[in-house]
Design an enzyme around this catalytic site. Structure first.
Site, PDB file in Angstrom:
ATOM      1  N   TYR A 136       0.812  -1.224   0.000  1.00  0.00           N
ATOM      2  CA  TYR A 136       0.000   0.000   0.000  1.00  0.00           C
ATOM      3  C   TYR A 136       0.846   1.275   0.000  1.00  0.00           C
ATOM      4  CZ  TYR A 136      -4.498  -2.297   1.049  1.00  0.00           C
ATOM      5  OH  TYR A 136      -5.650  -3.037   0.996  1.00  0.00           O
ATOM      6  N   LYS A 186       4.756 -14.694   1.232  1.00  0.00           N
ATOM      7  CA  LYS A 186       4.745 -15.460  -0.028  1.00  0.00           C
ATOM      8  C   LYS A 186       6.179 -15.555  -0.528  1.00  0.00           C
ATOM      9  CE  LYS A 186       2.575 -17.466  -3.499  1.00  0.00           C
ATOM     10  NZ  LYS A 186       1.949 -18.798  -3.366  1.00  0.00           N
ATOM     11  N   ASP A 219      -1.504 -18.190   0.394  1.00  0.00           N
ATOM     12  CA  ASP A 219      -2.529 -19.076  -0.172  1.00  0.00           C
ATOM     13  C   ASP A 219      -2.871 -20.209   0.798  1.00  0.00           C
ATOM     14  OD1 ASP A 219       0.154 -19.526  -0.747  1.00  0.00           O
ATOM     15  OD2 ASP A 219      -0.227 -20.788  -2.472  1.00  0.00           O
ATOM     16  N   ASP A 243      -5.173  -7.545   4.656  1.00  0.00           N
ATOM     17  CA  ASP A 243      -6.447  -6.938   4.268  1.00  0.00           C
ATOM     18  C   ASP A 243      -7.341  -7.998   3.625  1.00  0.00           C
ATOM     19  OD1 ASP A 243      -8.370  -4.977   3.877  1.00  0.00           O
ATOM     20  OD2 ASP A 243      -7.581  -4.396   1.925  1.00  0.00           O
ATOM     21  N   ASP A 247     -10.915 -10.026   5.318  1.00  0.00           N
ATOM     22  CA  ASP A 247     -12.259 -10.112   4.713  1.00  0.00           C
ATOM     23  C   ASP A 247     -12.741 -11.558   4.782  1.00  0.00           C
ATOM     24  OD1 ASP A 247     -12.330  -7.390   4.071  1.00  0.00           O
ATOM     25  OD2 ASP A 247     -13.288  -7.770   2.137  1.00  0.00           O
TER      26      ASP A 247
HETATM   27  N1  GGG Z   1     -14.472   1.272   7.298  1.00  0.00           N
HETATM   28  C1  GGG Z   1     -13.413   1.702   6.540  1.00  0.00           C
HETATM   29  C2  GGG Z   1     -13.599   1.581   5.060  1.00  0.00           C
HETATM   30  O1  GGG Z   1     -14.380   2.275   4.482  1.00  0.00           O
HETATM   31  N2  GGG Z   1     -12.850   0.678   4.473  1.00  0.00           N
HETATM   32  C3  GGG Z   1     -12.884   0.470   3.067  1.00  0.00           C
HETATM   33  C4  GGG Z   1     -11.659  -0.110   2.498  1.00  0.00           C
HETATM   34  O2  GGG Z   1     -11.626  -0.442   1.327  1.00  0.00           O
HETATM   35  N3  GGG Z   1     -10.604  -0.260   3.256  1.00  0.00           N
HETATM   36  C5  GGG Z   1      -9.390  -0.793   2.766  1.00  0.00           C
HETATM   37  C6  GGG Z   1      -8.378  -0.919   3.838  1.00  0.00           C
HETATM   38  O3  GGG Z   1      -8.722  -1.011   5.015  1.00  0.00           O
HETATM   39  O4  GGG Z   1      -7.202  -0.939   3.548  1.00  0.00           O
END
Ligand code: GGG
Length: 361
Positions: A136, A186, A219, A243, A247
């Site tokens: 990032y 990785k 992975d 990240d 999810d």
């Molecule tokens: N609640 C925070 C938000 O809107 N996150 C959206 C998002 O895409 N975040 C990417 C990240 O946390 O790096």
């Protein structure tokens, strides 16, 4: 008084943050030792469309004197995602050196995981995501735009300083909590950055000989989170890998509406920021359908950070109680309750901690 900057953002952000505010207002009203001063910053895709900027040039200066930032969600179909994310959220994380992005993944009693046959004991891990560099970092270029020679370069940044400090933080957390540490990278494919990450992980791990460790390829980590989630305690990984995995973590703990996060500047030189990990969910925005638990759980983490762990714990217990009762359910949980009704239920379940524990700060 603790000064809280509130950035509700876009979509469902304002709706879920409203529930967090309600809880914080209640806590301040019943605990004479606690006072919050809120200031709201209307920075969002909507404000970008009017002003051309996601936050003012001196936005970080405006936030720097606050004790904490409470963030909702960011993103809108009307503005490119890389603008909303990079020019607000990532500017705050980077500018305030919030290098620990703490993301618990825990299945609560009363919530059904999509994984078959798992119990609450099986899904209880804490991700420590590096928050300021890695993939990032925003280093790169677009060359020869529009031509058939067009090239995009995106360079990840893995500094020894950046890796060492976040990996060490993960080991300190694991030591406090009696957990193992899993490193995710990785190294077989990313022969510079991930090999360096693995090397630094091994060096730091050697300083914590009593903490059990494992190293996984990203992975394989994704596979084990589904097949054998119990093997994870503390998980440390780079910005992008963690990240993506969190999810997946949100999915196995019952959905995106649950997952909380804290963006910590551990040295407290700058304010830390607390936000649900979900995005702005424009498809359900303004309908009272969003689950506010991710925001409320993040608020519990904020209370811990502000020095009110007894209230952080009380709020977490209230969330757990409401989930276990299975009466109030937002649509993501198959129910009809509104965001506000869920917030009210948590508020009703919130029991004041023993007065003797309230610190006079
Ligand atoms: N609640 C925070 C938000 O809107 N996150 C959206 C998002 O895409 N975040 C990417 C990240 O946390 O790096």
């Amino acid at each position: 008084m603790k000064k809280i900057a509130v950035i509700p953002g876009d979509g469902v952000g304002p709706e879920v943050v409203r529930e967090s505010r309600k809880v914080l207002d209640h806590i301040a009203s019943v605990d004479p030792a606690i006072e919050f001063g809120f200031e709201e910053f209307p920075w969002s895709a909507e404000s970008y469309l009017k002003s051309g900027e996601m936050m003012p040039p001196d936005g970080l200066d405006m936030l720097s004197s606050f004790d904490a930032l409470l963030f909702g969600a960011i993103g809108s179909p009307l503005v490119a995602d890389h603008i909303t994310l990079r020019e607000l959220l990532l500017r705050i994380r980077g500018g305030f050196d919030q290098y620990v992005n703490l993301r618990p993944v825990r299945l609560l009693e009363g919530i059904e995981s999509p994984l078959v046959g798992v119990t609450t004991a099986d899904i209880d891990m804490i991700f420590v995501r590096e928050g300021t560099e890695g993939e990032y970092a925003g280093v790169g270029a677009r060359l020869y735009p529009g031509s058939d020679r067009e090239v995009a370069l995106q360079t990840a940044v893995f500094s020894r300083h950046g890796m060492e400090r976040v990996i060490r933080w993960a080991f300190e957390l694991a030591t406090r909590e009696g957990r193992s540490v899993t490193s995710v990278s990785k190294g077989n494919a990313l022969n510079y950055s991930a090999v360096f990450w693995d090397q630094v992980f091994d060096e730091v791990a050697a300083q914590y000989p009593t903490v059990p460790t494992q190293r996984l390829l990203v992975d394989a980590a994704a596979m084990f989170m589904v097949m054998d989630p119990k093997r994870f305690g503390v998980v440390v990984a780079s910005n992008l890998f963690a990240d993506i995995l969190t999810d997946l973590g949100a999915a196995i703990m019952g959905g995106m509406g649950f997952a909380p996060s804290a963006n910590l500047n551990p040295e407290r030189t700058f304010p830390s920021m607390f936000e649900p990990i979900h995005g702005s969910a424009p498809d359900i925005a303004g309908q009272g359908k969003a689950n506010p638990i991710g925001s409320l759980w993040s608020t519990s983490m904020m209370l811990d950070h502000l020095g009110y762990p007894q209230w952080g714990d009380a709020l977490m217990k209230a969330i757990e109680r409401v989930m276990a009762q299975q009466c109030v359910r937002t649509p993501d949980l198959g129910g009809q309750s509104s965001t506000e009704e869920m917030g009210d239920a948590v508020l009703a379940a919130l029991e004041a901690p023993p007065a003797s524990l309230t610190p006079k700060l």
